[in-house]
Design an enzyme around this catalytic site. Structure first.
Site, PDB file in Angstrom:
ATOM      1  N   LYS A 182      13.050 -70.167  32.123  1.00 54.06           N
ATOM      2  CA  LYS A 182      13.439 -68.941  32.826  1.00 54.06           C
ATOM      3  C   LYS A 182      14.952 -68.892  32.998  1.00 54.06           C
ATOM      4  O   LYS A 182      15.643 -69.898  32.836  1.00 54.06           O
ATOM      5  CB  LYS A 182      12.759 -68.885  34.199  1.00 54.06           C
ATOM      6  CG  LYS A 182      13.126 -70.026  35.130  1.00 54.06           C
ATOM      7  CD  LYS A 182      12.375 -69.942  36.445  1.00 54.06           C
ATOM      8  CE  LYS A 182      12.776 -71.092  37.368  1.00 54.06           C
ATOM      9  NZ  LYS A 182      12.111 -71.008  38.687  1.00 54.06           N
ATOM     10  N   TYR A 189      45.514 -71.931  47.617  1.00 45.07           N
ATOM     11  CA  TYR A 189      45.348 -70.907  48.639  1.00 45.07           C
ATOM     12  C   TYR A 189      44.979 -71.533  49.977  1.00 45.07           C
ATOM     13  O   TYR A 189      44.161 -72.449  50.058  1.00 45.07           O
ATOM     14  CB  TYR A 189      44.237 -69.921  48.245  1.00 45.07           C
ATOM     15  CG  TYR A 189      44.632 -68.955  47.159  1.00 45.07           C
ATOM     16  CD1 TYR A 189      45.671 -68.052  47.343  1.00 45.07           C
ATOM     17  CD2 TYR A 189      43.942 -68.927  45.947  1.00 45.07           C
ATOM     18  CE1 TYR A 189      46.027 -67.147  46.352  1.00 45.07           C
ATOM     19  CE2 TYR A 189      44.274 -68.021  44.946  1.00 45.07           C
ATOM     20  CZ  TYR A 189      45.325 -67.144  45.163  1.00 45.07           C
ATOM     21  OH  TYR A 189      45.663 -66.245  44.181  1.00 45.07           O
TER      22      TYR A 189
END
Length: 355
Positions: A35, A253
């Site tokens: 899947k 950051y």
């Protein structure tokens, strides 16, 4: 020049892992759970690797099932969530694609449908996962209705364990067997964790998933390597920049990492837009030129930083984010997630190559 990041897929490793799962299953047949585009590894690449030995395939979407049929795969295929519309149901029946039946709506749709051929079905029971399935007490009624419909071929029964990788399966298995065993119908209960931990519950069909891709279903108990599994996906990149930091300098950051000594920091061409988890903290393991080190600071959209201090590495050095030599389970654990998510999150912009 192209950006130096790629995912390398090893079909031979997928085949090795599938054969190991089938061996573990004893006399049971083993679906290869493919899947979600084979957990991000490529549906047809993985399917081709086991074309001559696979017992069947398990997935979710009728479109992926039809891709397998169009590619010439004649093995059994099962839709683990069943069908969502009458068109899907008719297509499944016409192409010998089995389906789970887990709710009243699906049962009614099947009873009313005009089908080209009988549909093989797996009655899904909810034994404690509380996600999909009929309560076990409804099995006799559901079975009787399916038989009376005249629309079904082989009928089997399945359930899904919530804690096969942890506290165990005993309670769910007892609830399941109390109603399923007397029917004499084929049974399917074992996922990767149950297959590896509870060989008494393999029954007729097993459905290995994460273990086929080289991930451990229980990384806190046994590593993939300990289980004999091989990584199928390696996410690789290179160092595209080097900075020399002084004590007190910050990285990335939010300045979430501060150097406490002089350091060399490498910038890797990989970020959360490539599928690397943004929430991976400082200290997440990474390989640079085959040497184990750690990430530093906050992961950016296109880049992340790693510690090069004391390493024989620099601009252009190879980096393994996960895969060969750097288990995805370790990276996932450090990032507070699971290897399933790492694999499935691989971004479309990352080139994928085989071998």
């Amino acid at each position: 020049m192209t950006r130096p990041i790629l995912a390398r897929i090893e079909p031979a490793a997928f085949r090795h892992n599938y054969l190991l799962a089938r061996q573990q299953a004893g006399g049971a047949r083993a679906w290869a759970v493919v899947k979600a585009n084979a957990y991000g590894h490529g549906l047809l690449s993985c399917a081709e690797a086991v074309r001559d030995c696979v017992d069947g395939f398990a997935l979710l979407e009728i479109g992926e099932a039809m891709r397998l049929r169009a590619a010439g795969f004649t093995q059994p295929i099962v839709l683990l969530e069943g069908f969502f519309a009458e068109d899907d149901l008719r297509l499944a029946a016409a192409n010998a694609i089995s389906s789970a039946i887990h709710c009243e709506e699906q049962l009614r749709l099947l009873e009313l449908a005009e089908l080209e051929a009988p549909l093989d079905v797996f009655i899904k029971l909810n034994t404690g996962m509380n996600r999909l399935g009929f309560v076990p007490e409804r099995l006799p009624e559901v079975l009787a209705r399916l038989r009376a419909s005249g629309k079904t071929g082989q009928i089997s029964v399945m359930t899904h364990f919530a804690c096969a990788d942890g506290t165990g399966i005993d309670e769910q298995l007892a609830r399941f067997n109390a109603v399923a065993e007397p029917t004499g119908l084929p049974r399917s209960v074992a996922n990767s964790a149950a297959l590896l931990r509870y060989p008494h519950a393999t029954y007729d069909w097993v459905r290995p998933g994460i273990m086929l891709y080289g991930g451990s279903p229980m990384p806190d108990m046994q590593s993939a390597a300990d289980l004999g599994l091989r990584p199928v996906m390696t996410l690789a990149s290179r160092i595209i920049g080097v900075q020399n930091l002084r004590s007190g300098d910050c990285v990335g950051y939010g300045a979430s990492f501060t150097a406490d000594r002089p350091m060399r920091v490498g910038t890797v061409a990989c970020g959360y837009a490539d599928g690397y988890p943004r929430h991976a903290p400082t200290g997440t393991p990474i390989l640079v030129n085959g040497q184990r080190t750690r990430t530093l600071g906050r992961v950016s959209m296109d880049m992340l930083a790693c510690d090069l201090t004391g390493l024989d590495a620099g601009l252009g050095s190879s980096v393994t984010l996960w895969g060969e030599g750097m288990p995805a389970d370790e990276v996932a654990t450090a990032a507070g997630t699971v290897s399933y998510e790492l694999f499935c999150a691989l971004a479309q912009r990352v080139p994928v190559v085989e071998g």
